[in-house]
Design a protein around this motif. Structure first.
Motif, mmCIF file in Angstrom:
data_model
loop_
_atom_site.group_PDB
_atom_site.id
_atom_site.type_symbol
_atom_site.label_atom_id
_atom_site.label_comp_id
_atom_site.label_asym_id
_atom_site.label_seq_id
_atom_site.Cartn_x
_atom_site.Cartn_y
_atom_site.Cartn_z
ATOM 1 N N MET A 255 -17.732 -39.450 -0.176
ATOM 2 C CA MET A 255 -16.582 -39.525 0.706
ATOM 3 C C MET A 255 -17.000 -40.342 1.939
ATOM 4 O O MET A 255 -18.067 -40.112 2.508
ATOM 5 C CB MET A 255 -16.220 -38.094 1.128
ATOM 6 C CG MET A 255 -14.999 -37.989 1.994
ATOM 7 S SD MET A 255 -14.742 -36.242 2.473
ATOM 8 C CE MET A 255 -14.432 -35.496 0.892
ATOM 9 N N THR A 256 -16.155 -41.287 2.323
ATOM 10 C CA THR A 256 -16.467 -42.112 3.497
ATOM 11 C C THR A 256 -16.160 -41.315 4.764
ATOM 12 O O THR A 256 -15.020 -40.895 4.958
ATOM 13 C CB THR A 256 -15.602 -43.388 3.510
ATOM 14 O OG1 THR A 256 -15.754 -44.047 2.258
ATOM 15 C CG2 THR A 256 -15.997 -44.310 4.646
ATOM 16 N N GLU A 319 -25.524 -31.648 13.574
ATOM 17 C CA GLU A 319 -24.822 -32.900 13.248
ATOM 18 C C GLU A 319 -24.410 -32.910 11.768
ATOM 19 O O GLU A 319 -23.273 -33.247 11.423
ATOM 20 C CB GLU A 319 -25.760 -34.075 13.561
ATOM 21 C CG GLU A 319 -25.212 -35.450 13.271
ATOM 22 C CD GLU A 319 -24.413 -36.035 14.433
ATOM 23 O OE1 GLU A 319 -24.143 -35.288 15.399
ATOM 24 O OE2 GLU A 319 -24.041 -37.220 14.351
ATOM 25 N N GLN A 322 -21.503 -30.671 11.199
ATOM 26 C CA GLN A 322 -20.232 -31.279 11.606
ATOM 27 C C GLN A 322 -19.691 -32.203 10.517
ATOM 28 O O GLN A 322 -18.497 -32.175 10.209
ATOM 29 C CB GLN A 322 -20.411 -32.059 12.908
ATOM 30 C CG GLN A 322 -20.623 -31.158 14.118
ATOM 31 C CD GLN A 322 -20.719 -31.973 15.401
ATOM 32 O OE1 GLN A 322 -19.989 -32.935 15.581
ATOM 33 N NE2 GLN A 322 -21.628 -31.588 16.276
ATOM 34 N N TYR A 323 -20.572 -33.008 9.930
ATOM 35 C CA TYR A 323 -20.107 -33.897 8.863
ATOM 36 C C TYR A 323 -19.703 -33.109 7.614
ATOM 37 O O TYR A 323 -18.725 -33.445 6.945
ATOM 38 C CB TYR A 323 -21.154 -34.968 8.559
ATOM 39 C CG TYR A 323 -21.080 -36.101 9.554
ATOM 40 C CD1 TYR A 323 -20.016 -36.994 9.521
ATOM 41 C CD2 TYR A 323 -22.043 -36.257 10.540
ATOM 42 C CE1 TYR A 323 -19.915 -38.028 10.445
ATOM 43 C CE2 TYR A 323 -21.952 -37.291 11.474
ATOM 44 C CZ TYR A 323 -20.880 -38.168 11.428
ATOM 45 O OH TYR A 323 -20.779 -39.183 12.339
ATOM 46 N N ILE A 326 -16.314 -31.860 8.196
ATOM 47 C CA ILE A 326 -15.313 -32.917 7.990
ATOM 48 C C ILE A 326 -15.026 -33.098 6.505
ATOM 49 O O ILE A 326 -13.868 -33.124 6.073
ATOM 50 C CB ILE A 326 -15.817 -34.251 8.619
ATOM 51 C CG1 ILE A 326 -15.704 -34.172 10.144
ATOM 52 C CG2 ILE A 326 -15.052 -35.446 8.071
ATOM 53 C CD1 ILE A 326 -16.317 -35.353 10.878
ATOM 54 N N ALA A 330 -11.568 -31.872 4.397
ATOM 55 C CA ALA A 330 -10.784 -32.815 3.580
ATOM 56 C C ALA A 330 -10.553 -32.229 2.191
ATOM 57 O O ALA A 330 -9.444 -32.276 1.651
ATOM 58 C CB ALA A 330 -11.511 -34.155 3.486
#
Lengths: 416, 416
Positions: A255-256, A319, A322-323, A326, A330
């Motif tokens: 996933m971008t 960090e 957090q990604y 995200i 999604a």
């Protein structure tokens, strides 16, 4: 296909089909419900006592069930009701090729791991053949150990870190290994009985293991992410593994998350795993990775330093969290699953990821106020995929117990 | 439930259930296969000729089938085989509340739209009550027109731009409208027959319409995005609409594509729709949006300027296409669907989006080399959701034709 019908309207083929189905019904009933008597199985499945007795006799003969020697209702008047349980003699071999390790496990029908071994080695430095030869040696050692202990191997399956064609047993593409179009099932020089070695995507197998014995037990709808150098996902919908149209679902790590991000091994840019994969975390934390020869587990090193409060490691993990938040939000926005499971390296790393992942789900999932997605942590960690590989065979045996006759008929261990 | 069993082992309730199921079988068979004779229906469904004749008589009586007056095999010896076709008298009313328009359509069982109307109006400037009153007036005008033409309305459904609880008929949250917890089904002061007004998410309905009559015909697995101010998605898996655990799936527009991006109406940051929604496109292109009172369609204005080669508009659309490519590749990586459908405003805008979307899918989907995801464009455009709302009722009628008796029994149009 056409069969001659008997007077009663059923054919011999029909009768065999029904008996096969009923063998599965009885075995799976005991597997799910635990030890119980023939009478109770009959009452609970709706089969007659006579049919159950005959089916149980066959399952005992196949070493799939055994009598516990315990009475179901001790002290009661009348004949004792001998209870039956799953036999732990039938086992399956799970194998795994990952980017920085090889693993093998032997698991029995009750879900107990009887043997396991993991070697940390950077497989990116090798061509596929020597890696698969090494894996085959590990499998043979495991089979020796299992047979030495009187166990009956029922099959072999391999977890692979990439796109897999399960029909042909081919690894189509593993970007982090740099491998493509490898006929793993054919090239792996070890086999049990007449059946081909099966292959499957690692994250699908991790999800299977978590659902069968792990953190996802009882969940009908979840996404299980499996972190390593790459990050995959296994999806369950309505209690079943969802594989997509071609078996290529769950490519979560690609996933971008940053359109202009760094180049990924897959050739695209800004993929999630370049921010939240194990080596991305280690890289930000200043831990060297991909060193030559045998390595310690990068995950263990991250856990050690994070536990000691190393701020660079803790910040890098936050960090990554957090990604992951995200990416998972999604997935939950698209799929509306009940739960998310942090698996693979994210299991042991979860104390430093969970906060950011939870916040991501709460902030970014539109339906969070009406159905807060549950967050669970794998206890199997990196061990889930290889357990899932064994579970793949064991589930086939539970669903189709009669295949054990065939599995045992052929030479028990034909090493090609 | 318990029923007294008859000698033959079946109850009256069983018989009714079987007849109901067979009514659906016959009606859906004609709906899918086109006009055909009773004899052919019998041969193809495995029902006896007598049963088919009786079922067809009932379906004709319910105004669901009619005789075409044409012989199936003209010129052949013997009795003519009168062909049957779907009657176009039974219709459903579809309604839609969107951010900048209200829409109504009347569609018949054959999929033909018999009436449609769309009013461009910024609903963000209103509280829900006046908007729903206006929508109810539009529905009553449509019902007047339908009844004036001798049509039989079977039900009403509403497409909504947000999270919906279909059981209670509630719009839980529509970020772009700023509405939450609105009991739309109850508050909409119009009804047909005894059944409650149904509500559903707009993108789910758009996917339904595209699958039934539009760009997704024949596809078993696809994602249809429906663009407007917000961007939703409807997912089909195995030929069925996939709604997730709670019906909240397909929140495609709230996928984070820029962690530090602009605030979205949902409260999160960097959501896809803040880059690729209709107003985001218009904003970058320098077209004013959200002006007071009645507006022209923003999409029409974008098409007009892009067709004229306005570089700012073309560049904004290309940017949107890149973000849609990012979002769609994430969805395809996760779901492994066969196709993607660009719907809603993305239908008419597709000439300026397709290139970037295709490139995104090719570059970012890991399995692209083995199964290139098909890209299709909606011809219904923004009209898909309201057609899908009508289709929701029509599909219910096709699956359960006997409910038409009940739908007609009550006062045909009870306006509360």
């Amino acid at each position: 296909m056409s069969f001659e019908r008997t007077r009663s309207g059923s054919t011999r083929a029909d009768q065999t089909t029904v008996r096969h189905a009923n063998l599965g019904v009885v075995l799976q009933h005991v597997a799910r419900g635990g030890p119980r008597s023939r009478a109770r199985i009959a009452a609970e499945t709706g089969l007659t006592r006579g049919t159950v007795s005959s089916l149980v006799a066959e399952l005992i003969d196949l070493d799939l069930l055994r009598e516990t020697g315990k009475d179901e209702r001790p002290g009661r008047v009348g004949r004792p009701a001998q209870t039956l349980e799953l036999h732990d003699r039938v086992v399956a071999v799970g194998l795994e090729v990952n980017v920085d390790y090889l693993a093998v496990c032997v698991e029995d029908l009750t879900g107990t791991v009887r043997y396991e071994r993991r070697i940390y080695v950077d497989n990116r430095r090798s061509s596929p053949a020597p890696v698969l030869n090494r894996l085959a040696r590990m499998a043979r050692q495991a089979l020796d150990a299992a047979e030495g202990a009187g166990l009956l191997p029922a099959g072999i399956a391999v977890a692979l870190p990439g796109l897999v064609d399960v029909r042909t047993g081919t690894l189509l593409r593993a970007p982090n290994l740099g491998w493509s179009e490898i006929a793993v099932a054919d090239e792996l020089r070890v086999r049990v009985g007449p059946r081909a070695v099966r292959v499957e995507n690692e994250a699908n197998l991790a999800a299977l293991a978590e659902h069968w014995q792990g953190a996802a037990r009882g969940l009908r709808s979840f996404i299980c992410i499996f972190g390593e150098v790459g990050v995959g996902a296994g999806l369950f919908i309505d209690g079943e593994l969802f594989r997509g149209s071609h078996g290529y679902s769950g490519e979560f790590g690609h996933m971008t998350v940053d359109r202009d991000g760094a180049l990924c091994a897959c050739g695209s840019r800004g993929c999630l795993e370049t921010f939240a994969g194990q080596e991305a975390i280690a890289g930000r934390a200043g831990i060297p990775v991909g060193g030559g020869g045998r390595m310690r587990s990068v995950t263990e090193e991250l856990v050690r330093r994070a536990s000691a409060g190393d701020p660079q490691v803790v910040s890098s993990l936050d960090e990554a969290g957090q990604y992951l938040g995200i990416g998972l939000s999604a997935a939950v926005n698209l799929f509306d699953v009940d739960a998310v499971v942090l698996g693979g390296c994210f299991g042991p790393l979860s104390p430093w990821l969970e906060g950011a992942v939870r916040a991501g789900l709460d902030d970014r999932v539109l339906s969070a106020a009406w159905s807060r997605c549950e967050l669970r942590v794998s206890e199997f960690g990196e061990g889930a995929a290889v357990r899932g590989a064994a579970a793949l065979t064991l589930r086939s045996v539970l669903a189709a117990p009669w295949t054990m006759a065939e599995r045992r008929e052929a030479p028990r261990r034909a090493v090609i």
